[in-house]
Design an enzyme around this catalytic site. Structure first.
Site, PDB file in Angstrom:
ATOM      1  N   LYS A   1      11.841  13.625  -3.129  1.00 12.33           N
ATOM      2  CA  LYS A   1      11.514  13.978  -1.762  1.00 12.33           C
ATOM      3  C   LYS A   1      12.914  14.080  -1.378  1.00 12.33           C
ATOM      4  O   LYS A   1      13.247  15.476  -1.385  1.00 12.33           O
ATOM      5  CB  LYS A   1      12.922  11.995  -2.724  1.00 12.33           C
TER       6      LYS A   1
ATOM      7  N   ARG B   1       4.995   3.033 -11.959  1.00 14.34           N
ATOM      8  CA  ARG B   1       3.866   2.589 -12.289  1.00 14.34           C
ATOM      9  C   ARG B   1       3.490   3.819 -13.483  1.00 14.34           C
ATOM     10  O   ARG B   1       2.985   2.873 -14.589  1.00 14.34           O
ATOM     11  CB  ARG B   1       2.914   2.518 -11.726  1.00 14.34           C
TER      12      ARG B   1
HETATM   13  N1  BES Z   1      11.660   4.031  -6.537  1.00 14.88           N
HETATM   14  C1  BES Z   1      10.812   4.541  -5.584  1.00 14.88           C
HETATM   15  C2  BES Z   1      11.227   3.439  -5.094  1.00 14.88           C
HETATM   16  C3  BES Z   1      11.830   3.533  -3.141  1.00 14.88           C
HETATM   17  C4  BES Z   1      11.812   4.056  -2.318  1.00 14.88           C
HETATM   18  C5  BES Z   1      12.655   2.492  -3.752  1.00 14.88           C
HETATM   19  C6  BES Z   1      12.691   3.778  -1.231  1.00 14.88           C
HETATM   20  C7  BES Z   1      13.400   1.977  -2.774  1.00 14.88           C
HETATM   21  C8  BES Z   1      13.327   2.660  -2.082  1.00 14.88           C
HETATM   22  C9  BES Z   1       9.783   4.922  -6.122  1.00 14.88           C
HETATM   23  O1  BES Z   1       9.457   5.223  -7.189  1.00 14.88           O
HETATM   24  C10 BES Z   1       8.643   5.637  -5.087  1.00 14.88           C
HETATM   25  O2  BES Z   1       8.824   6.732  -5.059  1.00 14.88           O
HETATM   26  N2  BES Z   1       7.567   4.955  -4.541  1.00 14.88           N
HETATM   27  C11 BES Z   1       6.673   6.258  -3.604  1.00 14.88           C
HETATM   28  C12 BES Z   1       5.252   5.409  -4.033  1.00 14.88           C
HETATM   29  C13 BES Z   1       4.489   6.752  -2.905  1.00 14.88           C
HETATM   30  C14 BES Z   1       4.468   7.734  -3.882  1.00 14.88           C
HETATM   31  C15 BES Z   1       3.201   5.709  -3.612  1.00 14.88           C
HETATM   32  C16 BES Z   1       6.996   5.371  -2.735  1.00 14.88           C
HETATM   33  O3  BES Z   1       6.631   4.036  -2.171  1.00 14.88           O
HETATM   34  O4  BES Z   1       7.006   6.213  -1.133  1.00 14.88           O
HETATM   35 MN    MN Z   2       9.671   7.633  -6.931  1.00 11.20          MN
END
Ligand code: BES
Ligand code: MN
Ligand code: ZN
Length: 520
Positions: free
Chosen positions: A280, A354
């Site tokens: 990230k 997931r």
């Molecule tokens: N924990 C995150 C989701 C999230 C992102 C929660 C920002 C709160 C704020 C999750 O694990 C994630 O990174 N999801 C990705 C999925 C994508 C790579 C398909 C997302 O939402 O960007």
């Molecule tokens: Mn994630």
């Protein structure tokens, strides 16, 4: 804090403070009018002078009001009477409690619970007053060397009901609220803890320690080797990049009949989400300490159910891992065989929620659940779709959807449904495995749910995406974990008891024999 319910006249309360409402513009509520009458128009003369308009959340503290027995009277602005809805009411209570806490009243009798809130009854008003009171004084200073000390903190609050007939239901509402509030507090504390303290093993220890509080609660924790034996390769793939060993927490509350099918709650427990190799960006990455909020809400809800001794069986399943990049970490493109036997091409290691949920959901089948609900901070996309007000709700079973939507409305912890149509399933196609773990740019919350739906075909299942609701990050507001969706989930469990025709064990007998006020 101690809570009591009482019915009696405001001017006769021997207490540090009596709290009453004033509507906008400068209009006394019924209880305030009564004080005004006995005090020879003391309150109305103050309002006439313009000291308090009655705007929502405004407060004015009065001392030595004639012919009253309390040390102080706190006037609280309630806004326009006709506009007093759920949000306004909770705001009014919050401001009242904060003011009491900060102005040295260690105990108080609050009449705001007698206000007319559009479409809500006494039980609801008491319930939300007690919850809002807890929230108003929540404070996370465990890790500060100088604690925020309040010199004369509010210790005891009495909420008033207009007749003795209502004491029974009000007391039950207060008990429910206190159970929910302590569940919420547990979730807030766990969420606010940093990831160097709140690790997968720490979550497991906290789950275990809940069991010493409640007889009907038991906890088992599976380690890495045990998960390997079960074939939980998706969970293990996420855990691989971290020094922290993964845990699978199994928390069982047995309040129902022995053979009754349980309600299973599955919570995403990523104690920190760096994204893994699909790392990230740096900005706000600290928010990812909240990525275990789903897990915490499972612990908080089960604790509330145990506290209320609900006549239900509830199982919590929490896959707890840390998602880190490392030499051993899973690479984009790696393919794993999940516990279900289905294979997944992990195209993005940041779509880890997931992955841990799919194995946990497969494991849930063993309990032959009546329903399964998973709770997860799963997608950034749900924040785009619904903001921070509603949880995203997706389900393969309409009655369950309706029950959850209703529980959310009653508890002011609302969810909103998004479609789980088959049309979206193709986005998960992979040329190399049964599916990919990402579904492209469009409809991210829905494709994440489509992924989960492939592991819940045999069950009545709902998914709550709480990525927008689990914590507050706006600098203006109070930052930190919200404790949601413990209120929604606990309400769902409470509703289930009533619905199945079982009385709640703790429901107080309401004899209804005394109609008039007791005049205390
Ligand atoms: N924990 C995150 C989701 C999230 C992102 C929660 C920002 C709160 C704020 C999750 O694990 C994630 O990174 N999801 C990705 C999925 C994508 C790579 C398909 C997302 O939402 O960007
Ligand atoms: Mn994630
Ligand atoms: Zn995550």
């Amino acid at each position: 804090m101690e809570f009591n319910i009482k019915s009696g006249h405001p001017e006769k309360q021997r207490t540090a403070c009596v709290v009453v409402g004033v509507y906008e513009p400068r209009r006394l509520s019924d209880v305030a009018k009564r004080i005004d009458d006995v005090s020879g128009g003391y309150l109305s003369s103050i309002l006439r002078r313009g000291d308090l308009e009655g705007k929502i959340g405004q407060t004015l503290l009065l001392h030595n009001v004639p012919n009253t027995l309390s040390d102080r009277i706190l006037l609280v602005g309630c806004g326009r009477e006709r506009e007093l809805g759920d949000t306004q009411y909770r705001k009014v209570i919050t401001e009242a409690i904060r003011t009491l806490h900060e102005t040295g009243s260690m105990e108080a009798v609050c009449y705001l619970t007698e206000l007319n809130v559009r479409g809500r009854d006494t039980a609801w008003r008491i319930r939300h007053a007690v919850e809002a009171a807890h929230a108003a004084i929540y404070n996370f200073d465990q890790l500060k060397s100088k604690k925020n000390v309040t010199r004369r903190p509010l210790r005891k609050i009495v909420f008033s009901v207009s007749s003795r007939r209502e004491l029974g239901i009000a007391e039950q509402a207060s008990r429910e609220a206190q159970a929910i509030a302590s569940g919420v507090k547990l979730v807030k504390d766990l969420g606010n803890l940093p990831s160097n303290i709140c690790t997968p093993s720490y979550l497991a220890e906290r789950a275990k320690s809940l069991c010493s509080l409640y007889e009907k609660l038991t906890c088992k924790v599976l380690n890495e080797t045990q998960m390997e034996k079960l074939g939980m390769n998706a969970i293990l793939a996420v855990a691989k990049g971290s020094e922290q060993p993964p845990r699978l927490i199994l928390l069982e509350y047995k309040g129902g009949k022995k053979n009754e099918d349980p309600i299973v709650l599955v919570g995403k427990g990523v104690t920190f989400d760096t994204g893994g190799i699909s790392i990230k960006p740096a900005l706000d990455m600290d928010h990812m300490k909240y990525d275990m909020s789903g897990a915490a809400s499972v612990l908080g809800t089960i604790a509330a159910a145990a506290e209320l001794q609900l006549p239900l069986n509830v199982v919590g399943i929490v896959p707890a891992v840390e998602n880190m990049p490392d030499g051993k970490a899973t690479r984009p493109g790696d393919i794993v065989t999940t516990m279900s036997g289905q294979t997944v091409e992990i195209l993005n290691t940041d779509a880890e929620g997931r992955l841990i949920l799919c194995d946990a959901l497969t494991y849930a089948e063993r309990y032959k659940p009546d329903v399964v609900i998973d709770i997860a901070t799963l997608t950034g996309a749900v924040v785009v779709a619904l903001g921070s007000h509603a949880h995203g709700l997706l389900s393969n079973h309409n009655p369950l959807t309706n029950d959850l939507l209703n529980a959310g409305r009653y508890s002011c912890d609302r969810a909103w449904e998004l479609p789980l149509w088959d049309d979206y399933q193709d986005q998960l196609d992979s040329p190399f495995a049964d599916m990919s773990n990402i579904g492209g740019k469009e409809a991210g919350t829905i494709t994440a749910s489509c992924f989960l739906s492939r592991f819940t075909k045999k069950m009545q299942w709902a998914h709550l995406d709480i990525a927008g609701t689990a914590w507050i990050s706006v600098p203006k507001k109070e930052k930190g974990s919200t404790g949601r969706p413990v209120p929604l989930l606990t309400q769902y469990l409470i509703d289930r008891c009533v619905k199945d025709g079982m009385p709640i064990a703790t429901l107080a007998a309401d004899d209804g024999s005394v109609d008039e006020e007791d005049g205390e």
